[in-house]
Design a protein around this motif. Sequence first.
Motif, PDB file in Angstrom:
ATOM      1  N   GLY A 114      27.775   4.435   4.614  1.00 17.00           N
ATOM      2  CA  GLY A 114      26.879   3.828   5.962  1.00 17.00           C
ATOM      3  C   GLY A 114      26.469   5.049   6.920  1.00 17.00           C
ATOM      4  O   GLY A 114      26.791   6.361   6.561  1.00 17.00           O
ATOM      5  N   ASN A 115      25.783   4.645   7.836  1.00 17.86           N
ATOM      6  CA  ASN A 115      25.178   5.575   8.667  1.00 17.86           C
ATOM      7  C   ASN A 115      25.735   5.341  10.038  1.00 17.86           C
ATOM      8  O   ASN A 115      25.064   5.952  11.125  1.00 17.86           O
ATOM      9  CB  ASN A 115      23.706   5.593   8.707  1.00 17.86           C
ATOM     10  CG  ASN A 115      23.122   4.273   9.025  1.00 17.86           C
ATOM     11  OD1 ASN A 115      23.845   3.262   9.061  1.00 17.86           O
ATOM     12  ND2 ASN A 115      21.824   4.370   9.068  1.00 17.86           N
ATOM     13  N   PHE A 122      30.230  -1.032   4.847  1.00 12.03           N
ATOM     14  CA  PHE A 122      28.800  -1.043   4.070  1.00 12.03           C
ATOM     15  C   PHE A 122      28.686  -0.845   2.558  1.00 12.03           C
ATOM     16  O   PHE A 122      29.818  -0.675   1.970  1.00 12.03           O
ATOM     17  CB  PHE A 122      28.122   0.423   4.422  1.00 12.03           C
ATOM     18  CG  PHE A 122      27.696   0.663   6.104  1.00 12.03           C
ATOM     19  CD1 PHE A 122      26.288   0.361   6.224  1.00 12.03           C
ATOM     20  CD2 PHE A 122      28.496   0.795   6.893  1.00 12.03           C
ATOM     21  CE1 PHE A 122      25.819   0.509   7.435  1.00 12.03           C
ATOM     22  CE2 PHE A 122      27.759   0.799   8.438  1.00 12.03           C
ATOM     23  CZ  PHE A 122      26.611   0.886   8.441  1.00 12.03           C
ATOM     24  N   GLU A 125      22.650   0.246  -0.767  1.00 10.30           N
ATOM     25  CA  GLU A 125      21.628  -0.271  -0.469  1.00 10.30           C
ATOM     26  C   GLU A 125      20.541  -0.515  -1.283  1.00 10.30           C
ATOM     27  O   GLU A 125      19.392  -1.084  -1.235  1.00 10.30           O
ATOM     28  CB  GLU A 125      20.800   0.597   0.803  1.00 10.30           C
ATOM     29  CG  GLU A 125      20.382   1.940   0.535  1.00 10.30           C
ATOM     30  CD  GLU A 125      21.393   2.924   0.391  1.00 10.30           C
ATOM     31  OE1 GLU A 125      21.024   4.126   0.415  1.00 10.30           O
ATOM     32  OE2 GLU A 125      22.510   2.740   0.501  1.00 10.30           O
ATOM     33  N   GLU A 176      16.265   4.541  12.203  1.00 13.10           N
ATOM     34  CA  GLU A 176      17.350   4.350  11.122  1.00 13.10           C
ATOM     35  C   GLU A 176      18.343   3.065  11.913  1.00 13.10           C
ATOM     36  O   GLU A 176      18.184   2.961  13.098  1.00 13.10           O
ATOM     37  CB  GLU A 176      18.186   5.721  10.965  1.00 13.10           C
ATOM     38  CG  GLU A 176      18.985   5.965  12.151  1.00 13.10           C
ATOM     39  CD  GLU A 176      19.833   7.448  11.548  1.00 13.10           C
ATOM     40  OE1 GLU A 176      20.809   7.601  12.617  1.00 13.10           O
ATOM     41  OE2 GLU A 176      19.223   7.793  10.786  1.00 13.10           O
ATOM     42  N   TYR A 178      20.936  -0.503  10.630  1.00 13.26           N
ATOM     43  CA  TYR A 178      21.552  -1.172   9.256  1.00 13.26           C
ATOM     44  C   TYR A 178      21.376  -2.568   9.807  1.00 13.26           C
ATOM     45  O   TYR A 178      21.105  -3.238  10.726  1.00 13.26           O
ATOM     46  CB  TYR A 178      23.000  -0.804   9.376  1.00 13.26           C
ATOM     47  CG  TYR A 178      23.850  -1.229  10.644  1.00 13.26           C
ATOM     48  CD1 TYR A 178      24.430  -2.678  10.418  1.00 13.26           C
ATOM     49  CD2 TYR A 178      23.911  -0.264  11.645  1.00 13.26           C
ATOM     50  CE1 TYR A 178      25.320  -2.697  11.562  1.00 13.26           C
ATOM     51  CE2 TYR A 178      24.721  -0.695  12.691  1.00 13.26           C
ATOM     52  CZ  TYR A 178      25.498  -1.867  12.633  1.00 13.26           C
ATOM     53  OH  TYR A 178      26.163  -2.413  13.825  1.00 13.26           O
ATOM     54  N   SER A 180      23.170  -6.280   9.139  1.00  9.58           N
ATOM     55  CA  SER A 180      24.443  -7.046   9.044  1.00  9.58           C
ATOM     56  C   SER A 180      24.405  -8.254   8.261  1.00  9.58           C
ATOM     57  O   SER A 180      23.255  -8.887   8.054  1.00  9.58           O
ATOM     58  CB  SER A 180      25.336  -7.083  10.316  1.00  9.58           C
ATOM     59  OG  SER A 180      24.286  -8.249  11.194  1.00  9.58           O
ATOM     60  N   ASN A 198      27.331  -4.604   5.847  1.00 10.85           N
ATOM     61  CA  ASN A 198      26.556  -3.974   6.448  1.00 10.85           C
ATOM     62  C   ASN A 198      25.579  -3.293   5.340  1.00 10.85           C
ATOM     63  O   ASN A 198      26.266  -2.733   4.375  1.00 10.85           O
ATOM     64  CB  ASN A 198      26.681  -2.935   7.444  1.00 10.85           C
ATOM     65  CG  ASN A 198      27.463  -3.661   8.671  1.00 10.85           C
ATOM     66  OD1 ASN A 198      27.016  -4.813   9.169  1.00 10.85           O
ATOM     67  ND2 ASN A 198      28.556  -2.971   9.075  1.00 10.85           N
ATOM     68  N   VAL A 199      24.222  -3.129   5.461  1.00 13.37           N
ATOM     69  CA  VAL A 199      23.588  -2.328   4.544  1.00 13.37           C
ATOM     70  C   VAL A 199      22.536  -1.400   5.356  1.00 13.37           C
ATOM     71  O   VAL A 199      21.866  -1.533   6.160  1.00 13.37           O
ATOM     72  CB  VAL A 199      22.800  -3.045   3.428  1.00 13.37           C
ATOM     73  CG1 VAL A 199      21.753  -3.813   4.324  1.00 13.37           C
ATOM     74  CG2 VAL A 199      22.037  -2.206   2.369  1.00 13.37           C
ATOM     75  N   GLU A 200      22.627   0.155   4.810  1.00  9.29           N
ATOM     76  CA  GLU A 200      21.874   0.941   5.726  1.00  9.29           C
ATOM     77  C   GLU A 200      20.287   0.858   5.658  1.00  9.29           C
ATOM     78  O   GLU A 200      19.958   0.407   4.399  1.00  9.29           O
ATOM     79  CB  GLU A 200      22.483   2.364   5.366  1.00  9.29           C
ATOM     80  CG  GLU A 200      21.832   3.440   6.029  1.00  9.29           C
ATOM     81  CD  GLU A 200      22.156   4.818   5.487  1.00  9.29           C
ATOM     82  OE1 GLU A 200      21.446   5.872   5.543  1.00  9.29           O
ATOM     83  OE2 GLU A 200      23.346   4.837   5.097  1.00  9.29           O
TER      84      GLU A 200
END
Length: 298
Positions: A114-115, A122, A125, A176, A178, A180, A198-200
């Motif tokens: 993740g970021n 995460f 992606e 940038e 993410y 949820s 979550n996905v970045e």
Amino acid sequence: MKIIIALICVWATLFLAGCDVKDPIYNTPHPDHGTVPLTTDWSDIGTGLPTPESYTVTATRDGSATAGYTATLTGVTNRLDHLFEPGAYRFCVYNTAEHITVSGTVATVAGASGNVDGAGQFVQEMPGWLFTDVVDATIEKDTKYAVTAVMKQQVRQLTLIIEPTGGSTNRIEHIEGYLSGAASTLDFDNGTHSAPANVELQFTKITEGADAGKYAATVRLLGVAGARQKLNALICYTDDTPKATDLTSDLTMKLAAFNADKRTPLTLGGKVVETPTEAGFGATITDWIPVSGSGTAD
């Protein structure tokens, strides 16, 4: 002569009596088992997606969770190299997709770093394309039971396109964030999406076409899960002037039917609107609309 005739009659009687016990007639060379020719139908996968080079088939018997038969196959039609005892079987067919593991009928997307620290779990992606089917069959002995697996697409592509507004648009360095509420697991037997994560999102500036100057991020998801899907992003400017702007937006309603038609990519576009916050100003997007024919990002 009478003795000879009598002997012939006795022989004939014994011969006819022996013919009453007939050898059973079977339909196949495997009278105590059944065989399964398997056909995979790939006609309903997304346009332009390649058919996987190979796929896995497992067979479990009478509700057992343990695979009694597993094989990796190629081609559309195969005769499973196994003699099946009579009983009720469940055949699971799926391909190997990058960043996705399958156990029984549950597919799981691999985790990712993740970021954003502290935001929670995460997932990857951009997992590979997963196709699956589950077929129940009752196998009888001395039969050939044809099974057709209609492969269903289980990963859908999502693209978000953001249109910045205001006098600082030309100073944007990057965006940038993410999303949820992405499903990290899917039971493809009953269509249950669960374990929200979550996905970045890494937005890239679009340089040509009708959407030139906007920012787009594309991800692939098993689906959405949980009560809410929310965009959490940060708009960063050159030399930190102005200060980075928090961008949030609730996508729950727009993604409510996301799990229903995975073979069709979904693109949503929205315009950034400044909103007052306790710390000054933030930003949000409220009017997401479906977009088609978007431009190309760098």
